[in-house]
Design an enzyme around this catalytic site. Sequence first.
Site, PDB file in Angstrom:
ATOM      1  N   SER A 113      -5.814   4.299   3.998  1.00 20.79           N
ATOM      2  CA  SER A 113      -4.927   2.581   3.473  1.00 20.79           C
ATOM      3  C   SER A 113      -6.433   2.064   2.766  1.00 20.79           C
ATOM      4  CB  SER A 113      -4.160   1.938   3.822  1.00 20.79           C
ATOM      5  OG  SER A 113      -3.452   0.832   3.459  1.00 20.79           O
TER       6      SER A 113
ATOM      7  N   LYS B 278      -0.113   3.492  -3.397  1.00 26.54           N
ATOM      8  CA  LYS B 278      -1.282   4.917  -2.981  1.00 26.54           C
ATOM      9  C   LYS B 278      -0.479   6.560  -2.308  1.00 26.54           C
ATOM     10  CE  LYS B 278      -3.781   0.677  -0.718  1.00 26.54           C
ATOM     11  NZ  LYS B 278      -4.717   0.687   0.525  1.00 26.54           N
TER      12      LYS B 278
ATOM     13  N   SER C 271       0.583  -1.660  -0.127  1.00 21.76           N
ATOM     14  CA  SER C 271       0.456   0.330   0.203  1.00 21.76           C
ATOM     15  C   SER C 271       1.261   1.686  -0.203  1.00 21.76           C
ATOM     16  CB  SER C 271      -0.777  -0.004   1.218  1.00 21.76           C
ATOM     17  OG  SER C 271      -2.291  -1.213   1.188  1.00 21.76           O
TER      18      SER C 271
ATOM     19  N   GLU D 236      -5.266  -2.967  -6.311  1.00 15.66           N
ATOM     20  CA  GLU D 236      -5.024  -3.461  -5.138  1.00 15.66           C
ATOM     21  C   GLU D 236      -5.928  -5.225  -5.884  1.00 15.66           C
ATOM     22  OE1 GLU D 236      -3.877  -3.868  -2.544  1.00 15.66           O
ATOM     23  OE2 GLU D 236      -3.113  -2.342  -1.871  1.00 15.66           O
TER      24      GLU D 236
END
Length: 303
Positions: free
Chosen positions: A132, A72, A69, A168
């Site tokens: 997240s 991101k 993550s 993702e």
Amino acid sequence: MMTTLFPFTALLFLFTMCQTTSAQTTDVLRQNIQQIISKKNAEVGISIIGNNGSDTLSIHGERHFPMQSVFKFHIALVVLSEIDKGKFALNQKIQIEQKDLLPGLYSPIREKYPQGATLTISEILEYTVSKSDNVGCDVLLRMLGGPRVVENYFEKNNFKNISIKINEEVMQNNWDLQFQNWTTPKAASEVLASFYYNNKNLLSTKSHDFIWTIMKQTETGKDRLKGQLPQGIIVAHKTGWSGTNKAGITAAVNDIGIVFLPQGKHFFISVFVTNSKEDDATNEKIIADVAKVTWDYFTKRGD
């Protein structure tokens, strides 16, 4: 002639002594970090950049580590760049349909809006970075045109060692594919520093302020970079985590960010833990321990 040469020689000597002292103190920090990671059954990559750029340190800084993550943050930067160009707007509304709320993805958006919702890009960015949110992440990627658009942005702006190939949904459904999204610790810190100083004018003032505000609000990874720092210290950061596979291997426990020191100073730090056979608490403590000895180093220096 001797009177002009002597001061120059003395200054040169003092400068050399200062450089040597700085190198020695950095060596002490390196030794402290090596003590933390040497006995752990994990591969750890670290990059640290001091407030003035002179105190830099890396351990496995050129090695590829899965981002999870952490990417991101990179996605958010590209979204904000497109907003600055007028392609999108922070207050622009995006519909998130129920079919987008995939059950296998971690998503505070899905928890709050199980039937779907219409949210502004600003709200989706906050969910994606600060919380997240995986659904929000993939919504933003679709809006941009896919992961490769993000990778191409960084290539175009001369950032190296950043690979962003999958979203993702793909990453969370196939353990092996997560390694397609990777960076080096040095590259992670370079992105942090470049966008914080904004020395390439990559973002408008509004977008710059927005990203660092939501980075400071990050709720995940409280036991990582922030874990052992004094209470109330501000850390603008982004975490990443892979979970553990059936063989007991954790591919990613990451945290990158800016730690704000007293008197307006700060340092950039990127810590990646991979191929770990340690438990989650130990993996997070590695990051917290590294951040703490780095904090101690810079606060004792006081420059």
